[in-house]
Scaffold this motif. Structure first.
Motif, short mmCIF file in Angstrom:
data_model
loop_
_atom_site.label_atom_id
_atom_site.label_comp_id
_atom_site.label_asym_id
_atom_site.label_seq_id
_atom_site.Cartn_x
_atom_site.Cartn_y
_atom_site.Cartn_z
N SER A 143 0.84 -1.26 -0.17
CA SER A 143 0.03 0.02 -0.06
C SER A 143 1.11 1.32 -0.04
O SER A 143 1.92 1.26 0.56
CB SER A 143 -0.77 0.06 1.30
N ASN A 144 0.51 2.47 -0.57
CA ASN A 144 1.16 3.52 -0.68
C ASN A 144 0.81 4.45 0.51
O ASN A 144 1.29 5.60 0.62
CB ASN A 144 1.12 4.36 -1.87
N LYS A 145 0.18 3.89 1.42
CA LYS A 145 -0.32 4.48 2.75
C LYS A 145 0.29 4.04 3.89
O LYS A 145 0.48 3.02 4.12
CB LYS A 145 -2.05 4.58 2.77
N GLY A 146 0.83 4.88 4.59
CA GLY A 146 1.34 4.53 5.98
C GLY A 146 0.33 4.53 7.23
O GLY A 146 -0.84 4.81 7.13
N GLY A 147 0.91 3.76 8.19
CA GLY A 147 0.01 3.66 9.40
C GLY A 147 -1.10 3.01 9.37
O GLY A 147 -2.05 3.19 10.25
N ILE A 148 -1.24 1.93 8.35
CA ILE A 148 -2.17 1.19 8.27
C ILE A 148 -2.18 -0.50 8.64
O ILE A 148 -2.86 -1.19 8.05
CB ILE A 148 -2.94 1.21 6.80
N LEU A 149 -1.21 -0.60 9.36
CA LEU A 149 -0.79 -2.11 9.77
C LEU A 149 -0.38 -3.12 8.72
O LEU A 149 -0.25 -4.11 9.04
CB LEU A 149 -1.97 -2.80 10.64
N LYS A 150 0.52 -2.30 7.86
CA LYS A 150 1.02 -3.25 6.85
C LYS A 150 1.93 -4.30 7.19
O LYS A 150 2.09 -5.36 7.01
CB LYS A 150 1.75 -2.18 5.84
N THR A 151 3.15 -3.64 8.08
CA THR A 151 4.03 -4.41 8.62
C THR A 151 3.40 -5.56 9.46
O THR A 151 3.86 -6.73 9.85
CB THR A 151 5.26 -3.69 9.11
N THR A 152 2.51 -4.93 10.21
CA THR A 152 2.00 -5.98 11.40
C THR A 152 1.19 -6.88 10.77
O THR A 152 1.45 -8.20 11.21
CB THR A 152 1.00 -5.09 12.32
N LEU A 153 0.58 -6.75 9.50
CA LEU A 153 -0.01 -7.95 8.86
C LEU A 153 0.99 -8.92 8.55
O LEU A 153 0.77 -10.06 8.53
CB LEU A 153 -0.91 -7.33 7.80
N CYS A 154 1.81 -8.24 7.76
CA CYS A 154 3.11 -9.19 7.32
C CYS A 154 3.80 -10.06 8.25
O CYS A 154 3.67 -11.26 8.11
CB CYS A 154 4.18 -8.41 6.46
N VAL A 155 4.01 -9.43 9.33
CA VAL A 155 4.90 -10.30 10.45
C VAL A 155 3.94 -11.48 10.94
O VAL A 155 4.44 -12.53 11.34
CB VAL A 155 5.79 -9.60 11.04
N ASN A 156 2.53 -10.94 11.19
CA ASN A 156 1.74 -11.78 11.88
C ASN A 156 1.18 -13.15 11.07
O ASN A 156 1.05 -14.14 11.48
CB ASN A 156 0.35 -11.06 12.41
N ILE A 157 0.91 -12.54 9.97
CA ILE A 157 0.49 -13.74 8.85
C ILE A 157 1.89 -14.69 8.71
O ILE A 157 1.54 -15.79 8.82
CB ILE A 157 0.23 -13.11 7.58
N SER A 158 2.86 -14.09 8.56
CA SER A 158 4.20 -15.09 8.45
C SER A 158 4.59 -15.88 9.58
O SER A 158 4.77 -16.98 9.38
CB SER A 158 5.45 -14.24 8.11
N ALA A 159 4.28 -15.28 10.74
CA ALA A 159 4.59 -16.00 12.01
C ALA A 159 3.72 -17.04 12.38
O ALA A 159 3.91 -18.22 12.61
CB ALA A 159 4.62 -14.97 13.05
N GLU A 160 2.45 -16.69 11.90
CA GLU A 160 1.43 -17.81 11.92
C GLU A 160 1.40 -18.92 11.00
O GLU A 160 1.61 -20.17 11.45
CB GLU A 160 -0.14 -17.09 11.76
N ILE A 161 1.82 -18.68 9.80
CA ILE A 161 2.30 -19.83 8.89
C ILE A 161 3.52 -20.48 9.37
O ILE A 161 3.72 -21.86 9.18
CB ILE A 161 2.48 -19.15 7.56
N SER A 162 4.45 -19.83 9.94
CA SER A 162 5.58 -20.69 10.26
C SER A 162 5.44 -21.72 11.59
O SER A 162 6.59 -22.45 11.68
CB SER A 162 6.75 -19.60 10.87
N LYS A 163 4.40 -21.80 12.12
CA LYS A 163 3.92 -22.69 13.18
C LYS A 163 3.89 -23.99 12.57
O LYS A 163 4.39 -24.98 13.25
CB LYS A 163 2.74 -22.30 13.92
N LYS A 164 3.80 -23.98 11.30
CA LYS A 164 3.70 -25.49 10.56
C LYS A 164 4.59 -25.50 9.15
O LYS A 164 5.14 -26.58 8.82
CB LYS A 164 2.40 -25.64 10.26
N LYS A 165 4.83 -24.31 8.62
CA LYS A 165 5.35 -24.17 7.22
C LYS A 165 6.52 -23.42 7.29
O LYS A 165 6.63 -22.27 7.90
CB LYS A 165 4.33 -23.74 6.44
N ARG A 166 7.79 -23.72 6.52
CA ARG A 166 8.79 -22.96 6.24
C ARG A 166 8.51 -21.51 5.63
O ARG A 166 8.12 -21.56 4.67
CB ARG A 166 10.05 -23.64 5.67
N THR A 167 8.85 -20.38 6.68
CA THR A 167 8.62 -19.07 5.91
C THR A 167 9.56 -18.27 5.95
O THR A 167 10.50 -18.57 6.85
CB THR A 167 7.18 -18.81 6.84
#
Length: 250
Positions: free
Chosen positions: A9-33
Protein backbone atom coordinates in the motif's frame (compact mmCIF):
# COMPACT_ATOMS: atom_id res chain seq x y z
CA UNK A 1 8.75 -24.16 -4.18
CA UNK A 2 7.60 -21.15 -2.20
CA UNK A 3 4.59 -19.01 -3.00
CA UNK A 4 5.50 -15.33 -2.81
CA UNK A 5 3.14 -12.73 -1.31
CA UNK A 6 3.68 -9.00 -0.91
CA UNK A 7 1.78 -6.72 1.45
CA UNK A 8 1.50 -3.45 -0.46
CA UNK A 9 0.00 0.00 0.00
CA UNK A 10 1.25 3.50 -0.65
CA UNK A 11 -0.37 4.67 2.59
CA UNK A 12 1.43 4.54 5.92
CA UNK A 13 0.13 3.70 9.38
CA UNK A 14 -2.36 1.05 8.27
CA UNK A 15 -0.74 -2.02 9.89
CA UNK A 16 1.05 -3.18 6.75
CA UNK A 17 4.11 -4.49 8.56
CA UNK A 18 1.94 -5.80 11.40
CA UNK A 19 -0.11 -7.83 8.92
CA UNK A 20 3.00 -9.12 7.20
CA UNK A 21 4.84 -10.32 10.31
CA UNK A 22 1.77 -11.82 12.00
CA UNK A 23 0.59 -13.72 8.94
CA UNK A 24 4.13 -14.97 8.33
CA UNK A 25 4.63 -15.95 11.95
CA UNK A 26 1.28 -17.77 12.00
CA UNK A 27 2.22 -19.74 8.89
CA UNK A 28 5.65 -20.56 10.34
CA UNK A 29 4.03 -22.59 13.10
CA UNK A 30 3.70 -25.35 10.49
CA UNK A 31 5.43 -24.24 7.27
CA UNK A 32 8.90 -22.97 6.37
CA UNK A 33 8.46 -19.21 5.97
CA UNK A 34 10.64 -16.25 5.05
CA UNK A 35 9.86 -12.56 5.62
CA UNK A 36 11.69 -10.08 3.40
CA UNK A 37 11.74 -6.44 4.44
CA UNK A 38 12.08 -3.94 1.57
CA UNK A 39 11.26 -0.89 3.71
CA UNK A 40 14.27 1.12 4.87
CA UNK A 41 12.51 1.80 8.19
CA UNK A 42 13.32 -1.86 8.97
CA UNK A 43 10.24 -2.48 11.11
CA UNK A 44 10.32 -6.22 10.37
CA UNK A 45 13.61 -6.53 12.25
CA UNK A 46 12.28 -4.82 15.39
CA UNK A 47 9.23 -7.10 15.31
CA UNK A 48 11.43 -10.05 16.26
CA UNK A 49 14.09 -10.71 18.95
CA UNK A 50 17.06 -9.34 17.00
CA UNK A 51 18.38 -6.60 19.32
CA UNK A 52 21.52 -8.49 20.25
CA UNK A 53 22.31 -9.72 16.77
CA UNK A 54 25.15 -8.37 14.68
CA UNK A 55 23.48 -7.86 11.33
CA UNK A 56 26.26 -8.04 8.76
CA UNK A 57 24.36 -7.90 5.47
CA UNK A 58 20.93 -6.65 4.42
CA UNK A 59 18.73 -6.75 1.35
CA UNK A 60 20.30 -3.46 0.28
CA UNK A 61 23.72 -5.13 0.25
CA UNK A 62 22.27 -7.86 -1.95
CA UNK A 63 20.60 -5.60 -4.50
CA UNK A 64 23.09 -2.72 -4.53
CA UNK A 65 26.40 -4.50 -3.94
CA UNK A 66 25.85 -8.04 -5.21
CA UNK A 67 26.03 -9.86 -1.86
CA UNK A 68 24.45 -13.32 -2.10
CA UNK A 69 20.93 -13.15 -0.63
CA UNK A 70 21.70 -16.25 1.42
CA UNK A 71 24.18 -14.13 3.40
CA UNK A 72 21.38 -11.76 4.49
CA UNK A 73 19.09 -14.37 6.08
CA UNK A 74 18.51 -14.25 9.84
CA UNK A 75 17.02 -17.32 11.50
CA UNK A 76 14.28 -16.53 14.04
CA UNK A 77 12.85 -19.95 14.85
CA UNK A 78 12.77 -23.48 13.48
CA UNK A 79 10.59 -22.53 10.50
CA UNK A 80 10.92 -18.75 10.32
CA UNK A 81 13.65 -16.61 8.76
CA UNK A 82 13.80 -12.90 7.98
CA UNK A 83 15.85 -10.66 5.70
CA UNK A 84 16.39 -7.07 6.96
CA UNK A 85 15.99 -4.21 4.50
CA UNK A 86 18.93 -1.93 5.21
CA UNK A 87 18.75 1.86 5.49
CA UNK A 88 19.40 2.48 1.82
CA UNK A 89 16.34 0.66 0.50
CA UNK A 90 13.88 3.56 0.40
CA UNK A 91 16.13 5.65 -1.83
CA UNK A 92 17.60 2.73 -3.76
CA UNK A 93 17.16 2.77 -7.52
CA UNK A 94 19.11 1.37 -10.44
CA UNK A 95 18.85 2.91 -13.86
CA UNK A 96 19.18 -0.11 -16.14
CA UNK A 97 16.00 -1.59 -17.59
CA UNK A 98 16.41 -5.07 -16.07
CA UNK A 99 17.11 -3.97 -12.50
CA UNK A 100 13.44 -4.34 -11.55
CA UNK A 101 14.02 -8.09 -11.89
CA UNK A 102 16.90 -8.20 -9.38
CA UNK A 103 14.78 -9.00 -6.33
CA UNK A 104 12.90 -11.70 -8.23
CA UNK A 105 16.18 -13.30 -9.31
CA UNK A 106 17.49 -13.25 -5.74
CA UNK A 107 14.26 -14.76 -4.38
CA UNK A 108 14.20 -17.41 -7.10
CA UNK A 109 17.61 -18.61 -5.88
CA UNK A 110 16.20 -19.47 -2.41
CA UNK A 111 12.58 -20.34 -3.23
CA UNK A 112 13.19 -24.05 -2.84
CA UNK A 113 14.10 -23.56 0.83
CA UNK A 114 10.66 -22.25 1.82
CA UNK A 115 6.97 -22.92 1.40
CA UNK A 116 5.91 -19.28 1.82
CA UNK A 117 7.71 -15.98 1.35
CA UNK A 118 6.15 -12.69 2.46
CA UNK A 119 7.52 -9.30 1.40
CA UNK A 120 6.90 -6.17 3.45
CA UNK A 121 7.03 -2.91 1.49
CA UNK A 122 7.41 0.78 2.27
CA UNK A 123 4.33 3.05 2.43
CA UNK A 124 5.19 4.19 -1.07
CA UNK A 125 5.02 2.83 -4.58
CA UNK A 126 8.78 3.27 -4.91
CA UNK A 127 11.33 1.21 -6.82
CA UNK A 128 11.59 -1.34 -4.02
CA UNK A 129 7.81 -1.82 -4.06
CA UNK A 130 7.97 -2.25 -7.84
CA UNK A 131 10.56 -4.99 -7.40
CA UNK A 132 8.31 -6.67 -4.82
CA UNK A 133 5.39 -6.65 -7.27
CA UNK A 134 7.57 -8.14 -9.99
CA UNK A 135 8.78 -10.89 -7.64
CA UNK A 136 5.35 -11.80 -6.22
CA UNK A 137 2.65 -14.30 -7.03
CA UNK A 138 -0.06 -12.59 -4.98
CA UNK A 139 -0.67 -9.26 -3.28
CA UNK A 140 -2.43 -8.44 -0.02
CA UNK A 141 -3.63 -4.82 0.25
CA UNK A 142 -4.42 -3.37 3.70
CA UNK A 143 -7.19 -0.77 3.83
CA UNK A 144 -8.01 1.64 6.62
CA UNK A 145 -11.65 2.73 6.62
CA UNK A 146 -11.12 6.45 6.25
CA UNK A 147 -11.23 9.21 3.64
CA UNK A 148 -7.77 8.82 2.11
CA UNK A 149 -7.91 5.04 2.27
CA UNK A 150 -9.95 4.66 -0.92
CA UNK A 151 -7.56 6.79 -2.99
CA UNK A 152 -4.66 4.70 -1.71
CA UNK A 153 -6.44 1.48 -2.67
CA UNK A 154 -7.12 2.71 -6.20
CA UNK A 155 -3.53 3.91 -6.70
CA UNK A 156 -2.14 0.62 -5.41
CA UNK A 157 -4.43 -1.45 -7.65
CA UNK A 158 -3.39 0.68 -10.63
CA UNK A 159 0.30 0.02 -9.91
CA UNK A 160 -0.34 -3.71 -9.56
CA UNK A 161 -2.22 -3.77 -12.87
CA UNK A 162 0.63 -1.97 -14.62
CA UNK A 163 3.15 -4.54 -13.40
CA UNK A 164 0.78 -7.37 -14.35
CA UNK A 165 0.38 -5.98 -17.87
CA UNK A 166 4.07 -5.32 -18.46
CA UNK A 167 6.27 -7.71 -16.47
CA UNK A 168 4.40 -10.24 -14.35
CA UNK A 169 1.24 -11.51 -16.09
CA UNK A 170 0.59 -14.15 -13.40
CA UNK A 171 0.36 -11.54 -10.65
CA UNK A 172 -2.97 -11.44 -8.81
CA UNK A 173 -4.50 -9.58 -5.88
CA UNK A 174 -5.25 -12.07 -3.13
CA UNK A 175 -7.44 -9.80 -1.03
CA UNK A 176 -8.05 -6.44 0.54
CA UNK A 177 -7.84 -6.50 4.35
CA UNK A 178 -9.63 -3.90 6.46
CA UNK A 179 -7.44 -2.68 9.34
CA UNK A 180 -7.90 -0.45 12.39
CA UNK A 181 -11.64 -1.08 12.17
CA UNK A 182 -14.01 0.16 14.86
CA UNK A 183 -17.34 -1.64 14.53
CA UNK A 184 -19.00 1.05 16.68
CA UNK A 185 -18.08 3.84 14.28
CA UNK A 186 -20.70 4.91 11.72
CA UNK A 187 -17.90 6.41 9.63
CA UNK A 188 -16.04 3.11 9.52
CA UNK A 189 -19.24 1.25 8.63
CA UNK A 190 -19.87 3.64 5.74
CA UNK A 191 -16.34 3.28 4.40
CA UNK A 192 -16.66 -0.50 4.76
CA UNK A 193 -19.70 -0.37 2.49
CA UNK A 194 -17.71 1.69 0.00
CA UNK A 195 -14.76 -0.70 -0.15
CA UNK A 196 -17.10 -3.67 -0.41
CA UNK A 197 -18.78 -2.05 -3.42
CA UNK A 198 -15.40 -1.33 -5.05
CA UNK A 199 -14.05 -4.82 -4.40
CA UNK A 200 -17.16 -6.42 -5.88
CA UNK A 201 -17.01 -4.18 -8.94
CA UNK A 202 -13.32 -4.99 -9.51
CA UNK A 203 -13.66 -8.68 -8.69
CA UNK A 204 -11.23 -8.51 -5.76
CA UNK A 205 -11.87 -10.46 -2.58
CA UNK A 206 -12.52 -8.41 0.54
CA UNK A 207 -11.37 -10.48 3.51
CA UNK A 208 -14.18 -11.12 5.96
CA UNK A 209 -11.71 -10.97 8.85
CA UNK A 210 -11.11 -7.37 9.90
CA UNK A 211 -8.27 -6.19 12.16
CA UNK A 212 -9.76 -4.07 14.96
CA UNK A 213 -8.36 -0.81 16.21
CA UNK A 214 -6.32 -1.74 19.27
CA UNK A 215 -2.91 -1.10 20.81
CA UNK A 216 -2.32 -4.60 22.14
CA UNK A 217 -0.61 -5.76 18.96
CA UNK A 218 1.96 -2.98 19.16
CA UNK A 219 2.49 -3.74 22.84
CA UNK A 220 3.52 -7.33 22.14
CA UNK A 221 6.15 -6.14 19.66
CA UNK A 222 7.67 -3.49 21.89
CA UNK A 223 7.38 -5.38 25.20
CA UNK A 224 8.25 -8.88 23.99
CA UNK A 225 9.82 -8.11 20.60
CA UNK A 226 7.62 -10.69 18.96
CA UNK A 227 4.49 -10.59 16.77
CA UNK A 228 1.16 -10.99 18.52
CA UNK A 229 0.58 -14.53 17.24
CA UNK A 230 3.83 -15.70 18.90
CA UNK A 231 3.28 -13.83 22.17
CA UNK A 232 3.06 -15.91 25.33
CA UNK A 233 0.31 -13.63 26.62
CA UNK A 234 -3.38 -14.07 25.82
CA UNK A 235 -4.62 -11.70 23.16
CA UNK A 236 -7.84 -11.79 21.11
CA UNK A 237 -5.79 -10.71 18.08
CA UNK A 238 -4.21 -14.17 17.97
CA UNK A 239 -7.48 -15.72 16.83
CA UNK A 240 -8.16 -12.86 14.44
CA UNK A 241 -4.78 -13.21 12.70
CA UNK A 242 -5.19 -16.99 12.62
CA UNK A 243 -8.56 -16.60 10.85
CA UNK A 244 -7.12 -14.03 8.44
CA UNK A 245 -4.18 -16.28 7.61
CA UNK A 246 -6.52 -19.13 6.71
CA UNK A 247 -8.50 -16.77 4.47
CA UNK A 248 -5.42 -15.58 2.64
CA UNK A 249 -4.01 -19.06 2.09
CA UNK A 250 -7.36 -20.56 1.08
Amino acid sequence: MAKVYSVVSNKGGILKTTLCVNISAEISKKKRTLVIDTDGQSNVVVSFPTRNLDIKYTLFDCLANGIDIKETIINISEKLDIIPAGKGMNSFMKKDDRSALDLKAAIDSIKANYEYIFIDTAPSLNFAALQALVASDQIVIPYQAEGYGMLSILNTIKAIQEVKNSVNPALKINSIVVTKYDARSKVHKNFLKDIRTVSERLGIRLASTKIPQTFTGANSIFEEQTPTVLSKKWNKLKGIYSNLTREILN
